[in-house]
Design a protein around this motif. Structure first.
Motif, PDB file in Angstrom:
ATOM      1  N   MET A   1      15.371 -18.559  -5.930  1.00 36.94           N
ATOM      2  CA  MET A   1      15.822 -19.218  -7.140  1.00 36.94           C
ATOM      3  C   MET A   1      14.594 -19.648  -7.952  1.00 36.94           C
ATOM      4  SD  MET A   1      18.743 -18.678  -6.171  1.00 36.94           S
ATOM      5  CE  MET A   1      20.240 -19.423  -6.795  1.00 36.94           C
ATOM      6  N   ASN A   2      14.817 -20.056  -9.193  1.00 43.99           N
ATOM      7  CA  ASN A   2      13.669 -20.449 -10.013  1.00 43.99           C
ATOM      8  C   ASN A   2      13.497 -21.965 -10.077  1.00 43.99           C
ATOM      9  OD1 ASN A   2      15.843 -21.030 -11.745  1.00 43.99           O
ATOM     10  ND2 ASN A   2      14.623 -20.607 -13.573  1.00 43.99           N
TER      11      ASN A   2
ATOM     12  N   ILE B   1       6.613 -16.864  -8.067  1.00 44.44           N
ATOM     13  CA  ILE B   1       7.452 -15.731  -8.440  1.00 44.44           C
ATOM     14  C   ILE B   1       8.832 -15.886  -7.842  1.00 44.44           C
ATOM     15  CG2 ILE B   1       5.587 -14.044  -8.840  1.00 44.44           C
ATOM     16  CD1 ILE B   1       6.338 -12.742  -6.216  1.00 44.44           C
ATOM     17  N   MET B   2       9.798 -15.369  -8.582  1.00 43.83           N
ATOM     18  CA  MET B   2      11.185 -15.410  -8.159  1.00 43.83           C
ATOM     19  C   MET B   2      11.458 -14.092  -7.447  1.00 43.83           C
ATOM     20  SD  MET B   2      14.423 -15.958 -10.701  1.00 43.83           S
ATOM     21  CE  MET B   2      16.108 -15.830 -10.091  1.00 43.83           C
TER      22      MET B   2
ATOM     23  N   GLU C   1      13.244 -12.243  -3.465  1.00 42.13           N
ATOM     24  CA  GLU C   1      13.781 -12.435  -2.126  1.00 42.13           C
ATOM     25  C   GLU C   1      12.879 -11.730  -1.120  1.00 42.13           C
ATOM     26  OE1 GLU C   1      17.838 -11.281  -1.562  1.00 42.13           O
ATOM     27  OE2 GLU C   1      17.852 -12.087   0.483  1.00 42.13           O
TER      28      GLU C   1
ATOM     29  N   SER D   1      12.383  -7.720  -1.650  1.00 41.70           N
ATOM     30  CA  SER D   1      13.507  -6.782  -1.677  1.00 41.70           C
ATOM     31  C   SER D   1      13.227  -5.557  -2.540  1.00 41.70           C
ATOM     32  CB  SER D   1      14.761  -7.492  -2.195  1.00 41.70           C
ATOM     33  OG  SER D   1      14.504  -8.034  -3.467  1.00 41.70           O
ATOM     34  N   ASN D   2      12.319  -5.672  -3.488  1.00 35.46           N
ATOM     35  CA  ASN D   2      12.002  -4.515  -4.339  1.00 35.46           C
ATOM     36  C   ASN D   2      10.816  -3.725  -3.795  1.00 35.46           C
ATOM     37  OD1 ASN D   2       9.970  -6.307  -4.812  1.00 35.46           O
ATOM     38  ND2 ASN D   2       9.979  -6.069  -7.031  1.00 35.46           N
TER      39      ASN D   2
ATOM     40  N   GLU E   1      10.940 -14.070 -15.844  1.00 34.20           N
ATOM     41  CA  GLU E   1      10.630 -13.912 -14.416  1.00 34.20           C
ATOM     42  C   GLU E   1      10.282 -12.460 -14.082  1.00 34.20           C
ATOM     43  OE1 GLU E   1      10.292 -16.301 -12.257  1.00 34.20           O
ATOM     44  OE2 GLU E   1      11.005 -17.920 -13.549  1.00 34.20           O
TER      45      GLU E   1
ATOM     46  N   GLU F   1       6.817 -11.695 -15.343  1.00 39.74           N
ATOM     47  CA  GLU F   1       5.770 -12.289 -14.511  1.00 39.74           C
ATOM     48  C   GLU F   1       5.580 -11.495 -13.223  1.00 39.74           C
ATOM     49  OE1 GLU F   1       3.615 -14.577 -15.073  1.00 39.74           O
ATOM     50  OE2 GLU F   1       3.103 -15.677 -13.249  1.00 39.74           O
ATOM     51  N   ARG F   2       6.681 -11.010 -12.650  1.00 38.12           N
ATOM     52  CA  ARG F   2       6.585 -10.227 -11.420  1.00 38.12           C
ATOM     53  C   ARG F   2       5.928  -8.883 -11.678  1.00 38.12           C
ATOM     54  NH1 ARG F   2      11.768 -10.212  -7.355  1.00 38.12           N
ATOM     55  NH2 ARG F   2      11.744  -8.001  -7.841  1.00 38.12           N
TER      56      ARG F   2
ATOM     57  N   ASP G   1       6.728  -5.864 -11.653  1.00 41.34           N
ATOM     58  CA  ASP G   1       6.853  -4.827 -10.629  1.00 41.34           C
ATOM     59  C   ASP G   1       7.464  -3.560 -11.238  1.00 41.34           C
ATOM     60  OD1 ASP G   1       9.130  -6.247 -11.109  1.00 41.34           O
ATOM     61  OD2 ASP G   1       9.773  -6.382  -9.027  1.00 41.34           O
TER      62      ASP G   1
ATOM     63  N   ARG H   1      16.433 -25.088 -17.322  1.00 38.63           N
ATOM     64  CA  ARG H   1      16.064 -23.678 -17.225  1.00 38.63           C
ATOM     65  C   ARG H   1      16.382 -23.162 -15.829  1.00 38.63           C
ATOM     66  NH1 ARG H   1      11.474 -25.835 -19.168  1.00 38.63           N
ATOM     67  NH2 ARG H   1      10.058 -24.813 -17.707  1.00 38.63           N
ATOM     68  N   LEU H   2      17.647 -23.116 -15.502  1.00 36.72           N
ATOM     69  CA  LEU H   2      18.070 -22.760 -14.147  1.00 36.72           C
ATOM     70  C   LEU H   2      18.784 -21.421 -14.146  1.00 36.72           C
ATOM     71  CD1 LEU H   2      19.608 -26.206 -13.154  1.00 36.72           C
ATOM     72  CD2 LEU H   2      17.226 -25.476 -12.993  1.00 36.72           C
ATOM     73  N   ILE H   3      18.471 -20.625 -13.159  1.00 39.32           N
ATOM     74  CA  ILE H   3      19.152 -19.344 -12.937  1.00 39.32           C
ATOM     75  C   ILE H   3      19.882 -19.498 -11.622  1.00 39.32           C
ATOM     76  CG2 ILE H   3      18.873 -16.862 -12.628  1.00 39.32           C
ATOM     77  CD1 ILE H   3      15.993 -17.268 -13.831  1.00 39.32           C
TER      78      ILE H   3
ATOM     79  N   ILE I   1      17.443 -12.113  -9.010  1.00 39.77           N
ATOM     80  CA  ILE I   1      16.560 -11.332  -9.881  1.00 39.77           C
ATOM     81  C   ILE I   1      16.744  -9.845  -9.628  1.00 39.77           C
ATOM     82  CG2 ILE I   1      14.566 -11.420  -8.321  1.00 39.77           C
ATOM     83  CD1 ILE I   1      12.859 -11.837 -10.927  1.00 39.77           C
ATOM     84  N   ASP I   2      17.203  -9.480  -8.428  1.00 36.66           N
ATOM     85  CA  ASP I   2      17.333  -8.055  -8.112  1.00 36.66           C
ATOM     86  C   ASP I   2      18.566  -7.424  -8.743  1.00 36.66           C
ATOM     87  OD1 ASP I   2      15.008  -7.868  -6.498  1.00 36.66           O
ATOM     88  OD2 ASP I   2      16.069  -9.049  -5.008  1.00 36.66           O
TER      89      ASP I   2
ATOM     90  N   LYS J   1      18.110  -4.332 -12.820  1.00 35.40           N
ATOM     91  CA  LYS J   1      17.180  -3.240 -12.543  1.00 35.40           C
ATOM     92  C   LYS J   1      16.503  -2.858 -13.840  1.00 35.40           C
ATOM     93  CE  LYS J   1      18.586  -2.966  -8.271  1.00 35.40           C
ATOM     94  NZ  LYS J   1      17.737  -3.577  -7.244  1.00 35.40           N
TER      95      LYS J   1
END
Lengths: 418, 418
Positions: A35-36, A74-75, A77, A91-92, B142, B145-146, B148, B406-408, B413-414, B417
């Protein structure tokens, strides 16, 4: 000398306090959370019972750590940990290397092998859990008022399974909703007809508390209208209610507060776990033979002075800070010291303005205990904004008894069939 | 004499104000709403942009009406209306008879025949809509920032389609988030690199406003960093971005604020609808030949002094109160009078502390306009609790620029895609 890389998995009390205690340390910290936000879990029951909004007990991790430049957040899993390669895998498939690792992944509720009960008796660990229970409670009153089916009693019957602090706090808060908040809200039903059961398998609720306080809590709950059933084992749960020995309680509102199970991620560590899935840690909270891997909070099983440390915030906070200090000692080439726990006591609220608390040999009950509880929880709430708003919300809730966040927005009434 | 039975469908500004204005009338009122709360929709963009919690702009309908004993509230979805039998039918087949009916079912956003765009460009009408957009915005930062995946620019590009008040307010608030709130929150990305586009098909944004104010709004938005594209038509939207003429804007954050469509329930009335699906009503807001059926607010199409009344709260409120008075006149055997609209002006905020407003011939801009806006919105917020908390939240937001909600929490996040 290159900086040591520390990965912290989980931004709860343990992980966040470890990160903060390393503010001035020469480490690069990566905090990973699904979670963030950081969640102030001890007040989660107030979200589940419509007194507070999620935003009042949760703060973005980035916001808390914005000025701590040695932390990246970072958000994501984490799905695997490779302790041989010292890597954490998301997970990615992205991976990150570490020199130190802190596993602070917390716990979910456990149904002791009866996972099929979860659908009928949700637990309370996360914000979605709390919103789910909140909507379940509210929609039951709505269904009862509509009365477009046979009996309304199952909709007005609330069963909380598990008499620990969460169960006690939920039972008290639901009694407040039914007997006070909902006053004059309905035309066909009388919310005062609601029945609230609190079921505990042990001889007393709050079994880890001094017996005098457990008995007082029971008495206070009964004054609020809660029926406390001690020495009572649940043998089955389905969509129509709860079976206890020869008795069946018909209920559409069953809440599970009876057991915890540590995160499944711990299985990948190939290290001994206890029955609740927690890692049995060394005196310095590490895995045996892996001094760079720490496990803290609800993910750790640690005996201290012959007692298992409980899954509460103060344990996680102290462990997080201890690990931070231990890493600093390592960097300074000092010997490690074992973790020491300072017991600050325990407390639980009972309804709107009562509580029980014990701090060492001191025991408190009633409004005095509630004031202590309220003071300590406000102090610990992270971030000025939350503390201030929560204080006002509390005062408003106290004055008005209104529980203003009684909103159902993630489901329609038709999704719940009789 | 038996009491007249009034059914009100919808607890928005129109329906709720009709109910409240009938407090002393000799009628039995049944208010039916899909949700259990009244929503203060003009502040919904503040929920979508993480400044306010849903509980701060929504109040349970039962709570608002608890002391009005001639009103029952039920939560349910009306699926059919039988005007011949004078019955309202719910999704669960339950039905209720009426002597008077007020249809105040509001509007959803409309994609002008391109419904496939909704998946990529959600609109903003309900609390779930607002939470959806909030999480979309936050999760994009998010994801960036990741990093990926390939390019982060589409995640940091925000496109708001439609330059009416909602679009203008969303664009300003997103600029605040990217350029102020997120300051120092990230380590890899710089949120100031975010691009925000506001797209309007007409020659000016806020086309219903005096041209001077529209131009000022554009200038103020541009100062905040928003790129305002007037005279620009969207020709396609997909999961990678927005096509405008020969240009493609790659974006993962597209928000639709361009059109409205009245509730589909109105189709069952067999009465002429306009292009936006609104009922073309008589001067007393009824259906022709059905003087007992009123349609108000966003569900009604009414020309007044040769101009179509806009879909804003003051119109709905005045129409709700008018219908209440008309029913009272009926019961008193007095003749009906046609509806008269008193134009109180219009206003829209631009970022944190600016706005534009016009009231009759008076025009206001900048901070003064914002003060007027803030004052009027606070006054109208229903219920003391909300007003007070919202005031504090606003002050905190103003002082800190933090946007604390600012809550998710409803997605991982996965789930998104590349």
């Amino acid at each position: 000398m290159t900086k040591s890389r520390l990965i912290i998995i989980g931004g709860g009390f343990g992980g966040l306090n470890a990160a903060k205690a390393l503010k001035k340390a020469n480490v690069d910290i990566l905090l990973i959370d699904k979670m963030n936000y950081h969640l102030f879990q001890p007040l989660l029951y107030e979200v589940a019972t419509a007194a507070l909004s999620p935003g009042e007990i949760a703060t973005p991790l980035r916001e808390i750590l914005r000025n701590q430049e040695n932390v990246s957040v970072i958000m994501g899993e984490v799905t695997d940990i490779n302790t041989a390669q010292k890597q954490v895998i998301l997970s990615n498939q992205a991976w990150f290397g570490y020199d130190y690792l802190i596993i602070a992944t917390g716990a979910r509720h456990s149904y002791f092998g009866n996972d099929q009960w979860e659908a009928f008796a949700p637990g309370l660990k996360t914000i979605p859990d709390a919103l789910n229970i909140r909507e379940q409670i509210l929609i039951s009153f709505e269904k009862a008022e509509r009365a477009d089916f046979g009996s309304i009693l199952p909709y007005l019957t609330f069963v909380i399974i598990g008499g620990g602090p969460t169960g006690v706090e939920m039972a008290g808060a639901i009694a407040e909703i039914a007997y006070k908040t909902m006053f004059k809200n309905f035309r066909k039903i009388n919310p005062e007809k609601a029945q609230i059961f609190l079921i505990e398998a042990c001889p007393n609720i709050l079994p880890s508390y001094p017996e005098r306080l457990s008995k007082r809590a029971k008495k206070d709950l009964e004054k609020l209208g809660v029926r406390v059933l001690n020495n009572t084992k649940v043998t089955n749960i389905d969509d129509s209610g709860v079976q206890i020995a020869d008795t069946f309680i018909a209920s559409k509102n069953i809440i599970w507060a009876a057991g915890n199970q540590a995160s499944k991620l711990l299985n990948c560590l190939n290290t001994p776990l206890d029955r609740a899935g927690r890692v049995i840690v060394e005196p310095d909270l590490t895995l045996s033979n892996l001094p760079e891997v720490f496990v803290i909070g609800d993910a750790a099983h640690m005996e201290y002075k012959d007692k298992l440390l409980p899954g509460i915030a103060p344990v996680a906070i102290q462990q997080g800070r201890y690990v931070a200090k231990t890493i600093i000692r390592d960097l300074d080439k000092k010997n490690r010291k074992p973790f020491k726990y300072f017991d600050k006591g325990s407390m639980a609220t009972i309804g709107k303005a009562k509580a029980i608390a014990f701090i060492g040999k001191l025991q408190f009950t009633g409004f005095i205990a509630w004031l202590i509880w309220a003071f300590i929880h406000l102090i610990y709430l992270i971030g000025f904004r939350d503390r201030f708003i929560v204080l006002i919300e509390w005062v408003m809730t106290l004055i008005s008894g209104k529980r203003g966040v009684r909103l159902i927005y993630s489901r329609s009434i038709d999704e719940i069939k009789e």
